[in-house]
Design an enzyme around this catalytic site. Structure first.
Site, PDB file in Angstrom:
ATOM      1  N   SER A 232       0.842  -1.194   0.000  1.00  0.00           N
ATOM      2  CA  SER A 232       0.000   0.000   0.000  1.00  0.00           C
ATOM      3  C   SER A 232       0.877   1.244   0.000  1.00  0.00           C
ATOM      4  O   SER A 232       1.938   1.263   0.620  1.00  0.00           O
ATOM      5  CB  SER A 232      -0.896   0.020   1.238  1.00  0.00           C
ATOM      6  N   HIS A 233       0.406   2.292  -0.690  1.00  0.00           N
ATOM      7  CA  HIS A 233       1.166   3.540  -0.720  1.00  0.00           C
ATOM      8  C   HIS A 233       1.005   4.275   0.606  1.00  0.00           C
ATOM      9  O   HIS A 233      -0.068   4.276   1.210  1.00  0.00           O
ATOM     10  CB  HIS A 233       0.667   4.422  -1.866  1.00  0.00           C
ATOM     11  N   ALA A 234       2.100   4.898   1.051  1.00  0.00           N
ATOM     12  CA  ALA A 234       2.067   5.574   2.351  1.00  0.00           C
ATOM     13  C   ALA A 234       1.354   6.905   2.313  1.00  0.00           C
ATOM     14  O   ALA A 234       0.769   7.331   3.319  1.00  0.00           O
ATOM     15  CB  ALA A 234       3.498   5.775   2.860  1.00  0.00           C
ATOM     16  N   SER A 235       1.355   7.607   1.162  1.00  0.00           N
ATOM     17  CA  SER A 235       0.839   8.977   1.159  1.00  0.00           C
ATOM     18  C   SER A 235      -0.122   9.281   0.011  1.00  0.00           C
ATOM     19  O   SER A 235      -0.518  10.435  -0.159  1.00  0.00           O
ATOM     20  CB  SER A 235       2.007   9.972   1.115  1.00  0.00           C
ATOM     21  N   TYR A 239      -4.229   3.298  -3.095  1.00  0.00           N
ATOM     22  CA  TYR A 239      -3.170   2.903  -4.019  1.00  0.00           C
ATOM     23  C   TYR A 239      -2.576   1.628  -3.435  1.00  0.00           C
ATOM     24  O   TYR A 239      -1.586   1.666  -2.725  1.00  0.00           O
ATOM     25  CB  TYR A 239      -2.130   4.023  -4.108  1.00  0.00           C
TER      26      TYR A 239
END
Length: 388
Positions: A232-235, A239
């Protein structure tokens, strides 16, 4: 694979590069120069670049050496021998670029340090690839890829919430070699205007810490410490992969318009787009667990085929999580054929941005020693090599 026609001269045709490099970062830089048409002479010790023997994946050589050393010449020199050291300096006297990634201080002890060489050969471009920048307390520290990933914080933002991880490929080496290649191109352009060479320092830690800019800026200016979220994307959110009945699909939402289309065309939940918890990207990042629960309710009972059709209809970017087998047979994978030292023909991924002609060779250790010794021996006729 059909034989390709002879490639036209590359943009670096006539440029002579001499390297004392090994493993990944230095060889990647000089491979890019060779791909662009430069003549690259790789100086090796009697035992050769240590990467030659990492494995025997390609028959006569390792996967790493076969990947990173196509299009080069190999000369074996003992640089502790005065005669061989003199020959190396004769090569550098005619060279345009010198690239090295030996241990800290090794070239200085040989009399091949950047300051020494530029004093003798002011048009030479000298590239020192190192772990940590000169003038820092870490300057003398040995550095390898995973060590630099660890020191630069890459591992702090990579992995699962419970387990930090390195990136699965040698990004510190690859990023550093790519930066070094770009720096050489800039230096050649600058020399074309000034007539003078340049000493270039490319540190692995600099390469990785610059790539860490986003999480570092979030920490320095927002007080937010980027967590590890696996795939998963952090920011940016959502996503990440979502589970379907027969597999996973990675979904990427990059804008408000995409978020609205995702809710309406993919989830069939138009009111979700207006939910205050998910109204903008930062809100979605902060409320990712609640968002994931809503998305999985739609994805989990349905097939990948159905959800991909919805994503396509909504013009939402998506991908599958490919295995190495999937990559090997991927319809977008383009390859080149390269000849190994033992004559094996190996297909490998084509470098981005340049269609390298098939037929490039990886040199046998010392294959060009006799010819190069004759070419650069005192009194030898000048080599036909133009200088930019």
């Amino acid at each position: 694979m059909p034989t390709s026609a002879a490639a036209p001269p590359g943009p670096l045709d006539g440029i002579l590069v001499v390297s004392i490099d090994q493993a990944v970062a230095g060889p990647l830089c000089t491979m890019r120069l060779a791909d662009a048409g430069a003549r690259v002479i790789k100086i090796e010790a009697g035992e050769g670049d240590r990467a030659r023997d990492y494995d025997k994946a390609l028959g006569s050589t390792s996967a790493a050496f076969g990947w990173l050393n196509r299009g080069k010449e190999s000369v074996v020199l003992n640089l502790k021998d005065p005669g061989d050291l003199a020959l190396a300096k004769a090569m550098l006297a005619k060279a345009d670029v010198f690239v090295q990634n030996l241990a800290p201080g090794a070239t200085d002890r040989l009399g091949l340090g950047a300051a020494q060489l530029l004093a003798e050969f002011p048009r030479l471009i000298v590239v020192d690839i190192m772990g940590y920048g000169r003038g820092t307390p870490y300057a003398a520290k040995r550095a390898y890829d995973m060590l630099v990933q660890s020191e630069s914080g890459i591992c702090a933002v990579t992995g699962t919430p419970d387990v930090p991880s390195k990136v699965g490929i040698s990004i510190a080496d690859i990023g550093t070699g790519t930066n070094a290649y770009c720096a050489v191109l800039e230096a050649l352009l600058q020399r074309g205007r000034t007539g003078r060479g340049l000493a270039i320092e490319v540190a692995m830690f600099d390469a990785m810490s610059e790539w860490m800019s986003l999480p570092l800026l979030h920490y320095d200016y927002m007080g937010v410490e980027t967590a590890r979220y696996g795939l998963s994307h952090a920011s940016v959110y959502p996503y990440r992969p979502y589970h379907c009945a027969d597999g996973d699909i990675v979904v990427s939402i990059q804008s408000t318009a995409e978020w609205v289309r995702f809710c309406t065309a993919v989830l069939h939940l138009p009111d979700l787009a207006k939910d205050p918890r998910f109204i903008d990207n930062w809100a979605r990042v902060q409320n990712r667990d609640a968002l994931d629960a809503a998305v999985h309710e739609v994805f989990t009972p349905r097939s990948c085929e159905e959800m991909i059709a919805r994503l396509e209809a909504g013009q939402i970017a998506w991908a599958r999580v490919s295995t190495l087998h999937d990559l090997s047979v991927h319809p977008a994978l383009r390859r080149i054929a390269v000849e190994m030292p033992g004559g094996e023909r190996v297909e490998m991924p084509r470098p981005a941005g340049r269609p390298v002609a098939s037929g490039s060779k990886v040199p046998v250790l010392g294959a060009d020693s006799a010819r190069i010794r004759a070419e650069f021996a005192p009194g030898a006729a000048p080599a036909a090599c133009s200088r930019a």
